[in-house]
Design a protein around this motif. Structure first.
Motif, PDB file in Angstrom:
ATOM      1  N   LYS A  41       0.807  -1.219   0.000  1.00 51.27           N
ATOM      2  CA  LYS A  41       0.000   0.000   0.000  1.00 51.27           C
ATOM      3  C   LYS A  41       0.841   1.270   0.000  1.00 51.27           C
ATOM      4  O   LYS A  41       0.421   2.289  -0.503  1.00 51.27           O
ATOM      5  CB  LYS A  41      -0.933   0.005   1.213  1.00 51.27           C
ATOM      6  CG  LYS A  41      -1.978  -1.080   1.129  1.00 51.27           C
ATOM      7  CD  LYS A  41      -2.940  -1.004   2.281  1.00 51.27           C
ATOM      8  CE  LYS A  41      -3.987  -2.093   2.130  1.00 51.27           C
ATOM      9  NZ  LYS A  41      -5.039  -1.994   3.098  1.00 51.27           N
ATOM     10  N   HIS A  80      -0.380  10.658   1.146  1.00 51.43           N
ATOM     11  CA  HIS A  80      -1.105  10.272  -0.059  1.00 51.43           C
ATOM     12  C   HIS A  80      -1.138  11.362  -1.121  1.00 51.43           C
ATOM     13  O   HIS A  80      -1.474  11.103  -2.256  1.00 51.43           O
ATOM     14  CB  HIS A  80      -2.509   9.806   0.280  1.00 51.43           C
ATOM     15  CG  HIS A  80      -2.526   8.543   1.072  1.00 51.43           C
ATOM     16  ND1 HIS A  80      -1.949   7.382   0.618  1.00 51.43           N
ATOM     17  CD2 HIS A  80      -3.000   8.267   2.296  1.00 51.43           C
ATOM     18  CE1 HIS A  80      -2.094   6.436   1.514  1.00 51.43           C
ATOM     19  NE2 HIS A  80      -2.723   6.944   2.552  1.00 51.43           N
ATOM     20  N   ASN A 135      -0.438   7.662  -4.078  1.00 53.56           N
ATOM     21  CA  ASN A 135      -1.518   6.965  -3.399  1.00 53.56           C
ATOM     22  C   ASN A 135      -1.768   5.619  -4.076  1.00 53.56           C
ATOM     23  O   ASN A 135      -2.555   5.525  -4.998  1.00 53.56           O
ATOM     24  CB  ASN A 135      -2.787   7.817  -3.394  1.00 53.56           C
ATOM     25  CG  ASN A 135      -3.880   7.219  -2.551  1.00 53.56           C
ATOM     26  OD1 ASN A 135      -3.627   6.456  -1.626  1.00 53.56           O
ATOM     27  ND2 ASN A 135      -5.111   7.568  -2.867  1.00 53.56           N
ATOM     28  N   SER A 163      -4.743   5.753  -7.191  1.00 50.92           N
ATOM     29  CA  SER A 163      -6.090   6.048  -6.697  1.00 50.92           C
ATOM     30  C   SER A 163      -6.218   7.553  -6.515  1.00 50.92           C
ATOM     31  O   SER A 163      -5.289   8.216  -6.051  1.00 50.92           O
ATOM     32  CB  SER A 163      -6.332   5.354  -5.370  1.00 50.92           C
ATOM     33  OG  SER A 163      -6.251   3.962  -5.518  1.00 50.92           O
ATOM     34  N   SER A 164      -7.378   8.075  -6.850  1.00 47.10           N
ATOM     35  CA  SER A 164      -7.605   9.509  -6.785  1.00 47.10           C
ATOM     36  C   SER A 164      -7.932   9.952  -5.372  1.00 47.10           C
ATOM     37  O   SER A 164      -8.718   9.316  -4.680  1.00 47.10           O
ATOM     38  CB  SER A 164      -8.758   9.890  -7.713  1.00 47.10           C
ATOM     39  OG  SER A 164      -9.133  11.230  -7.497  1.00 47.10           O
ATOM     40  N   GLN A 165      -7.365  11.058  -4.967  1.00 44.14           N
ATOM     41  CA  GLN A 165      -7.744  11.735  -3.729  1.00 44.14           C
ATOM     42  C   GLN A 165      -8.698  12.880  -4.045  1.00 44.14           C
ATOM     43  O   GLN A 165      -9.207  13.518  -3.141  1.00 44.14           O
ATOM     44  CB  GLN A 165      -6.498  12.285  -3.030  1.00 44.14           C
ATOM     45  CG  GLN A 165      -5.614  11.213  -2.463  1.00 44.14           C
ATOM     46  CD  GLN A 165      -6.300  10.451  -1.344  1.00 44.14           C
ATOM     47  OE1 GLN A 165      -6.953  11.028  -0.488  1.00 44.14           O
ATOM     48  NE2 GLN A 165      -6.178   9.147  -1.373  1.00 44.14           N
ATOM     49  N   SER A 181     -17.112   7.813  -2.710  1.00 43.48           N
ATOM     50  CA  SER A 181     -16.346   6.773  -2.021  1.00 43.48           C
ATOM     51  C   SER A 181     -15.694   5.804  -3.016  1.00 43.48           C
ATOM     52  O   SER A 181     -14.920   4.947  -2.613  1.00 43.48           O
ATOM     53  CB  SER A 181     -17.256   6.002  -1.060  1.00 43.48           C
ATOM     54  OG  SER A 181     -18.280   5.362  -1.796  1.00 43.48           O
ATOM     55  N   ASP A 182     -16.008   5.938  -4.304  1.00 44.04           N
ATOM     56  CA  ASP A 182     -15.390   5.082  -5.317  1.00 44.04           C
ATOM     57  C   ASP A 182     -13.905   5.381  -5.416  1.00 44.04           C
ATOM     58  O   ASP A 182     -13.476   6.525  -5.303  1.00 44.04           O
ATOM     59  CB  ASP A 182     -16.027   5.308  -6.696  1.00 44.04           C
ATOM     60  CG  ASP A 182     -17.483   4.898  -6.740  1.00 44.04           C
ATOM     61  OD1 ASP A 182     -17.892   4.102  -5.881  1.00 44.04           O
ATOM     62  OD2 ASP A 182     -18.194   5.386  -7.639  1.00 44.04           O
ATOM     63  N   LYS A 183     -13.127   4.345  -5.641  1.00 44.77           N
ATOM     64  CA  LYS A 183     -11.688   4.509  -5.860  1.00 44.77           C
ATOM     65  C   LYS A 183     -11.462   4.760  -7.347  1.00 44.77           C
ATOM     66  O   LYS A 183     -11.306   3.841  -8.122  1.00 44.77           O
ATOM     67  CB  LYS A 183     -10.924   3.265  -5.411  1.00 44.77           C
ATOM     68  CG  LYS A 183     -10.905   3.085  -3.927  1.00 44.77           C
ATOM     69  CD  LYS A 183      -9.946   4.074  -3.313  1.00 44.77           C
ATOM     70  CE  LYS A 183      -9.802   3.789  -1.836  1.00 44.77           C
ATOM     71  NZ  LYS A 183      -8.931   4.699  -1.171  1.00 44.77           N
ATOM     72  N   THR A 184     -11.452   6.006  -7.747  1.00 44.95           N
ATOM     73  CA  THR A 184     -11.193   6.378  -9.121  1.00 44.95           C
ATOM     74  C   THR A 184      -9.698   6.257  -9.394  1.00 44.95           C
ATOM     75  O   THR A 184      -8.877   6.698  -8.597  1.00 44.95           O
ATOM     76  CB  THR A 184     -11.656   7.824  -9.386  1.00 44.95           C
ATOM     77  OG1 THR A 184     -13.039   7.920  -9.062  1.00 44.95           O
ATOM     78  CG2 THR A 184     -11.444   8.210 -10.829  1.00 44.95           C
TER      79      THR A 184
END
Length: 155
Positions: free
Chosen positions: A17, A41, A45, A73-75, A80-83
């Motif tokens: 991670k 992050h 990220n 992964s987008s911040q 809540s979706d991991k774009t």
């Protein structure tokens, strides 16, 4: 490998991670181990690294940069979706890190989003957000290679 230094993007923890972009294995003490910040992050990220390339900015070798292409992964998403977003990052080849809070950390780290999309006639866009591969085609001017990317979409 660039000028006897190993630049790499990898997971730095057991779970995969904490991802980092690092420089190691230098021939002198001038350029020691350096990496992106741990667990911040906004640096990286969950990055999946695709390719790393040295590209000179000017005719002065002290200005040379290392570009790395990745997806993460987008911040920026409010859901809540991991774009997943594709990115290009850059560090100066001669970066030696900071003196206080950035000891052994990049001080020249920059990243930007890569966007590959097809605008729809009805206003809906098709976005190819996941960079899969990258290729740099050299040109007569080594400071301006042509960059080709292969993208996919998850939608």
């Amino acid at each position: 490998m660039t000028d006897e230094y190993l630049y790499s993007g990898t997971a730095s923890d057991f779970l995969g991670k904490d991802t980092a972009f690092t420089r190691s294995l230098g021939p002198t003490q001038d350029h020691h181990y350096i990496r992106t910040d741990i667990s911040e992050h906004y640096w990286l990220n969950g990055a999946k690294f695709i390719g790393t390339f040295p590209i000179p900015d000017t005719y002065n070798p002290d200005d040379d940069k290392i570009y790395f292409f990745f997806r993460e992964s987008s911040q920026e998403s409010s859901t809540s979706d991991k774009t997943i977003l594709s990115r290009v990052g850059r560090v100066c080849k001669n970066d030696i890190g900071g003196q206080r809070s950035l000891i052994n950390k990049w001080t020249t780290f920059l990243k930007a989003r890569l966007i590959c999309s097809i605008p729809g006639s009805d206003g809906a866009d098709t976005h190819f957000d996941e960079l899969q591969d990258i290729y740099l085609l050299p040109t007569r001017d080594e400071r301006n290679p042509i960059v080709y990317g292969v993208f996919t979409t998850t939608r």
